[in-house]
Design a protein around this motif. Structure first.
Motif, PDB file in Angstrom:
ATOM      1  N   MET A 251       0.748  -1.233  -0.029  1.00  0.00           N
ATOM      2  CA  MET A 251       0.110  -0.003   0.016  1.00  0.00           C
ATOM      3  C   MET A 251       0.876   1.277   0.042  1.00  0.00           C
ATOM      4  O   MET A 251       1.822   1.236   0.775  1.00  0.00           O
ATOM      5  N   ARG A 252       0.600   2.405  -0.823  1.00  0.00           N
ATOM      6  CA  ARG A 252       1.357   3.359  -1.099  1.00  0.00           C
ATOM      7  C   ARG A 252       0.576   4.464  -0.295  1.00  0.00           C
ATOM      8  O   ARG A 252      -0.357   4.595  -0.325  1.00  0.00           O
ATOM      9  N   ALA A 253       1.431   4.981   0.750  1.00  0.00           N
ATOM     10  CA  ALA A 253       0.745   6.100   1.531  1.00  0.00           C
ATOM     11  C   ALA A 253       1.762   7.516   1.607  1.00  0.00           C
ATOM     12  O   ALA A 253       2.714   7.437   1.208  1.00  0.00           O
ATOM     13  N   VAL A 254       0.970   8.542   1.514  1.00  0.00           N
ATOM     14  CA  VAL A 254       1.403   9.899   1.726  1.00  0.00           C
ATOM     15  C   VAL A 254       1.161  10.332   3.143  1.00  0.00           C
ATOM     16  O   VAL A 254      -0.122  10.307   3.397  1.00  0.00           O
ATOM     17  N   PHE A 255       2.029  10.779   3.828  1.00  0.00           N
ATOM     18  CA  PHE A 255       1.854  11.349   5.257  1.00  0.00           C
ATOM     19  C   PHE A 255       1.847  12.920   5.136  1.00  0.00           C
ATOM     20  O   PHE A 255       2.812  13.475   4.566  1.00  0.00           O
ATOM     21  N   MET A 256       1.075  13.531   5.731  1.00  0.00           N
ATOM     22  CA  MET A 256       0.992  15.175   5.938  1.00  0.00           C
ATOM     23  C   MET A 256       1.153  15.499   7.454  1.00  0.00           C
ATOM     24  O   MET A 256       0.057  15.204   8.090  1.00  0.00           O
ATOM     25  N   GLY A 257       2.043  16.445   7.849  1.00  0.00           N
ATOM     26  CA  GLY A 257       2.086  16.742   9.291  1.00  0.00           C
ATOM     27  C   GLY A 257       3.096  17.881   9.425  1.00  0.00           C
ATOM     28  O   GLY A 257       3.898  17.960   8.417  1.00  0.00           O
ATOM     29  N   THR A 258       3.040  18.323  10.529  1.00  0.00           N
ATOM     30  CA  THR A 258       3.920  19.398  10.788  1.00  0.00           C
ATOM     31  C   THR A 258       4.836  19.291  12.100  1.00  0.00           C
ATOM     32  O   THR A 258       6.297  19.505  12.235  1.00  0.00           O
ATOM     33  N   PRO A 259       4.152  19.492  13.123  1.00  0.00           N
ATOM     34  CA  PRO A 259       4.748  19.693  14.358  1.00  0.00           C
ATOM     35  C   PRO A 259       5.655  18.327  14.888  1.00  0.00           C
ATOM     36  O   PRO A 259       5.259  17.410  14.714  1.00  0.00           O
ATOM     37  N   ASP A 260       6.185  18.551  16.172  1.00  0.00           N
ATOM     38  CA  ASP A 260       6.964  17.412  16.820  1.00  0.00           C
ATOM     39  C   ASP A 260       5.777  16.223  17.428  1.00  0.00           C
ATOM     40  O   ASP A 260       6.208  15.064  17.031  1.00  0.00           O
ATOM     41  N   PHE A 261       4.617  16.762  17.701  1.00  0.00           N
ATOM     42  CA  PHE A 261       3.803  15.568  18.103  1.00  0.00           C
ATOM     43  C   PHE A 261       3.253  14.898  17.118  1.00  0.00           C
ATOM     44  O   PHE A 261       2.352  13.773  17.381  1.00  0.00           O
ATOM     45  N   ALA A 262       3.248  15.113  15.712  1.00  0.00           N
ATOM     46  CA  ALA A 262       2.737  14.434  14.869  1.00  0.00           C
ATOM     47  C   ALA A 262       3.869  13.337  14.270  1.00  0.00           C
ATOM     48  O   ALA A 262       3.519  12.496  13.392  1.00  0.00           O
ATOM     49  N   VAL A 263       5.162  13.248  14.716  1.00  0.00           N
ATOM     50  CA  VAL A 263       6.022  12.457  14.307  1.00  0.00           C
ATOM     51  C   VAL A 263       5.748  10.822  14.715  1.00  0.00           C
ATOM     52  O   VAL A 263       6.018  10.147  14.091  1.00  0.00           O
ATOM     53  N   PRO A 264       5.340  10.897  16.142  1.00  0.00           N
ATOM     54  CA  PRO A 264       4.790   9.290  16.488  1.00  0.00           C
ATOM     55  C   PRO A 264       3.762   8.708  15.413  1.00  0.00           C
ATOM     56  O   PRO A 264       3.799   7.597  15.201  1.00  0.00           O
ATOM     57  N   VAL A 265       2.976   9.501  14.785  1.00  0.00           N
ATOM     58  CA  VAL A 265       1.938   9.104  13.529  1.00  0.00           C
ATOM     59  C   VAL A 265       2.728   8.821  12.286  1.00  0.00           C
ATOM     60  O   VAL A 265       2.479   7.674  12.026  1.00  0.00           O
ATOM     61  N   LEU A 266       3.823   9.581  11.933  1.00  0.00           N
ATOM     62  CA  LEU A 266       4.559   9.127  10.960  1.00  0.00           C
ATOM     63  C   LEU A 266       5.343   8.032  11.098  1.00  0.00           C
ATOM     64  O   LEU A 266       5.186   6.830  10.482  1.00  0.00           O
ATOM     65  N   GLU A 267       6.151   7.660  12.314  1.00  0.00           N
ATOM     66  CA  GLU A 267       6.755   6.458  12.712  1.00  0.00           C
ATOM     67  C   GLU A 267       5.747   5.268  12.752  1.00  0.00           C
ATOM     68  O   GLU A 267       6.192   4.318  12.397  1.00  0.00           O
ATOM     69  N   ALA A 268       4.598   5.604  13.176  1.00  0.00           N
ATOM     70  CA  ALA A 268       3.781   4.273  13.152  1.00  0.00           C
ATOM     71  C   ALA A 268       3.508   4.148  11.931  1.00  0.00           C
ATOM     72  O   ALA A 268       3.165   2.619  11.668  1.00  0.00           O
ATOM     73  N   LEU A 269       3.022   4.954  11.143  1.00  0.00           N
ATOM     74  CA  LEU A 269       2.890   4.750   9.581  1.00  0.00           C
ATOM     75  C   LEU A 269       3.722   3.969   9.019  1.00  0.00           C
ATOM     76  O   LEU A 269       3.570   2.874   8.296  1.00  0.00           O
ATOM     77  N   CYS A 270       5.044   4.139   9.125  1.00  0.00           N
ATOM     78  CA  CYS A 270       6.209   3.445   8.450  1.00  0.00           C
ATOM     79  C   CYS A 270       6.418   2.298   8.961  1.00  0.00           C
ATOM     80  O   CYS A 270       7.217   1.056   8.329  1.00  0.00           O
ATOM     81  N   GLU A 271       5.811   1.866  10.097  1.00  0.00           N
ATOM     82  CA  GLU A 271       6.055   0.368  10.812  1.00  0.00           C
ATOM     83  C   GLU A 271       4.840  -0.433  10.099  1.00  0.00           C
ATOM     84  O   GLU A 271       4.852  -1.678  10.568  1.00  0.00           O
ATOM     85  N   GLY A 272       3.877   0.121   9.696  1.00  0.00           N
ATOM     86  CA  GLY A 272       2.434  -0.573   9.003  1.00  0.00           C
ATOM     87  C   GLY A 272       3.038  -1.670   8.104  1.00  0.00           C
ATOM     88  O   GLY A 272       3.830  -1.598   7.329  1.00  0.00           O
ATOM     89  N   PRO A 273       2.384  -3.109   8.270  1.00  0.00           N
ATOM     90  CA  PRO A 273       2.798  -4.122   7.521  1.00  0.00           C
ATOM     91  C   PRO A 273       2.386  -3.785   5.993  1.00  0.00           C
ATOM     92  O   PRO A 273       1.110  -3.343   5.751  1.00  0.00           O
ATOM     93  N   ALA A 274       3.092  -4.015   5.140  1.00  0.00           N
ATOM     94  CA  ALA A 274       2.877  -3.697   3.536  1.00  0.00           C
ATOM     95  C   ALA A 274       2.561  -2.235   3.378  1.00  0.00           C
ATOM     96  O   ALA A 274       1.877  -2.013   2.569  1.00  0.00           O
ATOM     97  N   VAL A 275       3.147  -1.444   3.946  1.00  0.00           N
ATOM     98  CA  VAL A 275       3.118   0.022   3.822  1.00  0.00           C
ATOM     99  C   VAL A 275       4.364   0.804   3.322  1.00  0.00           C
ATOM    100  O   VAL A 275       5.301   0.414   3.935  1.00  0.00           O
TER     101      VAL A 275
END
Length: 304
Positions: free
Chosen positions: A1-25
């Motif tokens: 699955m191809r994903a694009v992430f959109m975010g800005t501040p430091d507290f959004a970083v854990p969401v990006l990191e979680a997305l990168c850990e997603g299986p088949a993402v």
């Protein structure tokens, strides 16, 4: 699955990191605002999400807006299956919302439909809630009005600041995304429309929100101090200067005598607000005891 992430501040970083850990993402791109000059020196500073994306070797795009046709064509060419948004700070135009087959998913730090809008965490603390949570939702053209995919609840202790609670909620939001994304894209999860009749809407903060009204109860002012940390803070005026109240507390069940010797008490319309740390305009932050040694005339002052 191809994903694009959109975010800005430091507290959004854990969401990006979680997305990168997603299986088949595969995170094919990260969108974040342009670098900007910051501080007194006006040095160019990158958004925290850009710093994190760079460390993860992810392609970074920094358009000032998503409205131009060129930017939209560039985004479309990435052929993403889903776009994940976490505190991006920019509205997504209808054409962008329609691009990915699985939609644009947003992390919102409240239990929607309660506390839509720009300051849900602040409003949660001001209202003295015992529970809050985070919502994973589908974005539509409204302000936090889209269908819900999942929610996670969190008990509150009554000691959280907007800063600490926001960080914790987005961390939980990343975990919720990781647990939900596969179900959504595999068709095992259906989006549920919000009950708009139960919706509440928050407003954008202004610096004036942090000005103390001493006709309010001490319990309300204590919540304001936590809600307005880090910005705009809680402040009053004394001898023509701004006085920031950086750490406040309430007395225990013994009343005013429940304060320790490190606490300065200020009377309110209902109860006494304890001040532990404060900062006079143009001066460094100090403890209440140190402040009184330097400004003993503060005792007995009437604050407006």
């Amino acid at each position: 699955m191809r994903a694009v992430f959109m975010g800005t501040p430091d507290f959004a970083v854990p969401v990006l990191e979680a997305l990168c850990e997603g299986p088949a993402v595969e995170v094919v791109a990260v969108y974040t605002p342009p670098d900007r000059p910051r501080g007194r020196g006006q040095e160019i500073e990158s958004p925290p999400v850009k710093v994190a994306a760079t460390s993860l070797d992810l392609p970074v795009f920094q358009p000032a807006s998503l409205r131009s046709s060129d930017i939209q064509e560039e985004l479309s060419a990435l052929q993403s299956d889903v776009i994940v948004v976490a505190a991006y700070g920019k509205l997504l135009p209808p054409k962008v919302l329609e691009m990915p087959p699985f939609g644009c998913l947003n992390i919102h730090p409240s239990l929607l439909p309660k506390y839509r809008g720009p300051s849900p965490v602040v409003a949660t603390i001001l209202d003295g809630l015992c529970e809050t949570g985070v919502t994973l939702m589908l974005l539509d053209e409204g302000m936090d009005t889209g269908p819900l995919l999942a929610q996670a609840r969190m008990a509150l202790t009554g000691t959280e600041t907007a800063e600490t609670l926001t960080q914790e909620l987005f961390k939980v939001g990343g975990e919720l995304l990781l647990a939900t994304l596969g179900q959504w894209t595999s068709g095992l999860l259906e989006a549920s429309p919000q009950d708009h009749s139960q919706a509440t809407v928050t407003s954008k903060l202004a610096r004036s929100d942090g000005m103390v009204d001493w006709m309010l109860a001490a319990s309300i002012l204590e919540r304001m101090q936590r809600a307005y940390t880090p910005w705009p803070g809680l402040y009053t005026e004394w001898e023509g200067k701004s006085l920031r109240l950086l750490e406040v507390t309430l007395p225990n069940s013994l009343g005013a005598e429940g304060f320790d010797e490190a606490t300065l008490g200020i009377g309110t319309a209902d109860g006494i607000l304890g001040i532990r740390t404060l900062q006079l305009e143009g001066r460094r932050a100090t403890s209440a005891a140190e402040f009184l040694r330097g400004y003993p005339q503060f005792l007995g002052s009437v604050l407006s």
